[in-house]
Enzyme design. Structure first.
Site, short mmCIF file in Angstrom:
data_model
loop_
_atom_site.label_atom_id
_atom_site.label_comp_id
_atom_site.label_asym_id
_atom_site.label_seq_id
_atom_site.Cartn_x
_atom_site.Cartn_y
_atom_site.Cartn_z
N THR A 154 0.86 -1.19 0.00
CA THR A 154 0.00 0.00 0.00
C THR A 154 0.90 1.24 0.00
O THR A 154 1.28 1.71 -1.06
CB THR A 154 -0.98 0.00 1.19
OG1 THR A 154 -0.26 -0.28 2.40
CG2 THR A 154 -2.06 -1.06 0.99
N LYS A 180 4.35 -7.07 3.61
CA LYS A 180 4.06 -5.66 3.35
C LYS A 180 3.87 -4.95 4.68
O LYS A 180 3.46 -5.54 5.68
CB LYS A 180 2.83 -5.49 2.46
CG LYS A 180 1.50 -5.88 3.09
CD LYS A 180 0.83 -4.84 3.92
CE LYS A 180 0.67 -3.53 3.18
NZ LYS A 180 0.06 -2.49 4.11
N THR A 191 2.81 -9.31 11.71
CA THR A 191 3.08 -8.07 11.02
C THR A 191 1.82 -7.59 10.33
O THR A 191 0.76 -8.16 10.49
CB THR A 191 4.19 -8.26 9.98
OG1 THR A 191 4.43 -7.01 9.34
CG2 THR A 191 3.83 -9.27 8.94
N GLU A 277 6.85 4.65 7.19
CA GLU A 277 6.38 5.85 6.49
C GLU A 277 7.19 7.08 6.90
O GLU A 277 7.23 7.44 8.08
CB GLU A 277 4.89 6.05 6.76
CG GLU A 277 4.04 5.01 6.06
CD GLU A 277 2.57 5.03 6.47
OE1 GLU A 277 1.77 4.45 5.73
OE2 GLU A 277 2.25 5.62 7.52
N ASN A 408 0.19 10.29 6.42
CA ASN A 408 -1.04 9.79 7.06
C ASN A 408 -2.15 10.84 7.07
O ASN A 408 -3.33 10.48 7.12
CB ASN A 408 -0.72 9.30 8.46
CG ASN A 408 -0.06 7.94 8.41
OD1 ASN A 408 -0.71 6.93 8.22
ND2 ASN A 408 1.26 7.92 8.55
N THR A 413 -7.32 10.85 1.33
CA THR A 413 -7.75 11.98 0.52
C THR A 413 -6.87 12.18 -0.70
O THR A 413 -7.16 12.95 -1.56
CB THR A 413 -7.76 13.26 1.36
OG1 THR A 413 -6.45 13.48 1.92
CG2 THR A 413 -8.79 13.19 2.46
#
EC number: 2.3.1.35
Length: 413
Positions: A154, A180, A191, A277, A408, A413
């Protein structure tokens, strides 16, 4: 030195497996979003799943299937919609996915396991899924691991994959894996998503025990942001196609296979933490001197998960006080006079007393690690000792950058 070597092939490196990854139209981005892993024969199956109260339909489905029989032939994973908190409709979607794949592969639905990842509260786009299942089944290949690894991602920047091979007697045994995960990583089981294949013959109860221990020493020791997912799933298949003698009880062969399984899981877990991230580096915390492994694990994961420690590493600030504070609030008793802290080669505290050190050089160490230049690695190492016990443990995480909030804030959006 380990008894195994790293090989190519991921989940299709072990004998008797095929995989595929396609673009089914589930992701708005148009990126690959549907993956399939299939064993040529029914394989022993084990799983470790999230224990949170709000779970995805795929998690409950897999738990039910594995309670009925510890075997499976196929793992189907969609990306784009988590199918979590979707009620009865989401459950029915999961059942339909299993039935459709079973029909496409001429299997029984009881041999199909499911996984999903994406936005919570979103049902799977079933129109795209119905078409995609037939397409991904037709795309299966003995070289399809990389495409499957890409299709389960993702917000990941890179796919995660590994395969190992070792000799058991005069025959090779292989263990491969893909995973992932990049955000919402603070597993309390395994995970985000991890799939492991193996061609050894191993009894169901032993395979499950091995997987649970491997998860505790790998995926349960990583954190990116302190958030546990609704979809966490680690599924492992062992199909016996190596034709090696069956492993049915503890012993040298069982220990060797578990070590391989743990090494695969640790590689994937560290890859997830490294790809956190907005992260610029991997952080490894090793704790020693605890009364037992469980206590060491708590301290290591508390330090690596501390937002203050993570922020200091992003700022290249060798602020040992944050490390000491995190160790002290982990819920493990130790004497403050037994605390020792090291950052890379820099000793910051000994026997509870701060030491003089070159702050500029320590900051440069973290800066070089973040650029991947320090000893050709991208890892900031923190070593903490809390006493004189035999308990040791490692945990992995990443720094906390401005980009984490940006990623995040814009996720849906």
């Amino acid at each position: 030195m380990s008894d195994w070597q790293v090989i190519e092939g991921g989940v299709t490196a072990p004998k008797g497996y095929q995989a595929a990854g396609i673009t089914a139209g589930l992701k708005p981005s148009g990126q690959p979003d549907l993956a399939l892993i299939v064993s040529d024969v029914e394989a022993i199956a084990a799983g470790v799943f999230t224990n949170v109260q709000v779970r995805a339909a795929c998690v409950d489905y897999c738990r039910e299937q594995l309670e009925k029989k510890a075997s499976a032939k196929a793992i189907l994973c969609n990306a784009g919609q988590a199918n979590a908190a979707t009620g009865e409709a989401g459950w029915n979607d999961a059942i339909e996915c299993a039935d459709l794949l079973a029909k496409a592969l001429n299997l029984t639905s009881e041999t199909v396991l499911l996984a999903s990842t994406g936005v919570i509260g979103k049902r799977i786009k079933m129109d795209a899924m119905r078409t995609g299942i037939g397409e991904v089944a037709a795309s299966l290949s003995s070289e399809g691991s990389d495409s499957a690894a890409k299709a389960i991602t993702t917000t990941d920047l890179v796919p995660k994959t590994i395969a190992l091979e070792a000799m058991f007697g005069d025959r090779p045994v292989r263990v491969g894996g893909i995973a992932k995960g990049s955000g919402m990583i603070h597993p309390n089981m395994a995970t985000m998503l991890g799939f492991v294949t193996c061609d050894a013959t191993v009894s169901p109860h032993l395979w499950q025990e091995m997987l649970s221990r491997a998860a505790d020493r790998s995926f349960n020791q990583i954190t990116v942001d302190g958030d546990t997912s609704t979809n966490d799933s680690l599924i492992a298949l062992a199909n016996g196609q190596s034709r090696t003698p069956a492993i049915t009880m503890g012993g040298p062969e069982a220990d060797k296979l578990e070590a391989m399984l743990t090494a695969v899981c640790q590689h994937l877990a560290k890859a997830i933490a490294r790809d956190g991230e907005g992260a610029t580096c991997l952080v490894e915390v090793e704790v020693s001197g605890a009364q037992n492994e469980a206590d060491a694990s708590k301290v290591a994961k508390t330090i690596v998960g501390s937002s203050l420690v993570k922020s200091a590493i992003f700022g290249r600030d060798p602020n040992w006080g944050r490390i000491a504070a995190a160790a002290g609030r982990a819920g493990v008793h130790f004497e403050a006079t037994d605390l020792n802290i090291r950052l890379g080669e820099f000793e910051l505290m000994r026997n509870g007393q701060p030491l003089e050190f070159d702050g500029a050089a320590a900051s440069e160490y973290m800066k070089q690690a973040s650029a991947g230049a320090y000893l050709q690695e991208d890892t900031v190492y923190i070593a903490v000792s809390i006493g004189h016990g035999s308990g040791t443990s490692k945990a992995w995480g990443c720094d906390l950058s401005y980009d984490y909030v940006k990623i995040n804030a814009e996720y849906t959006t």
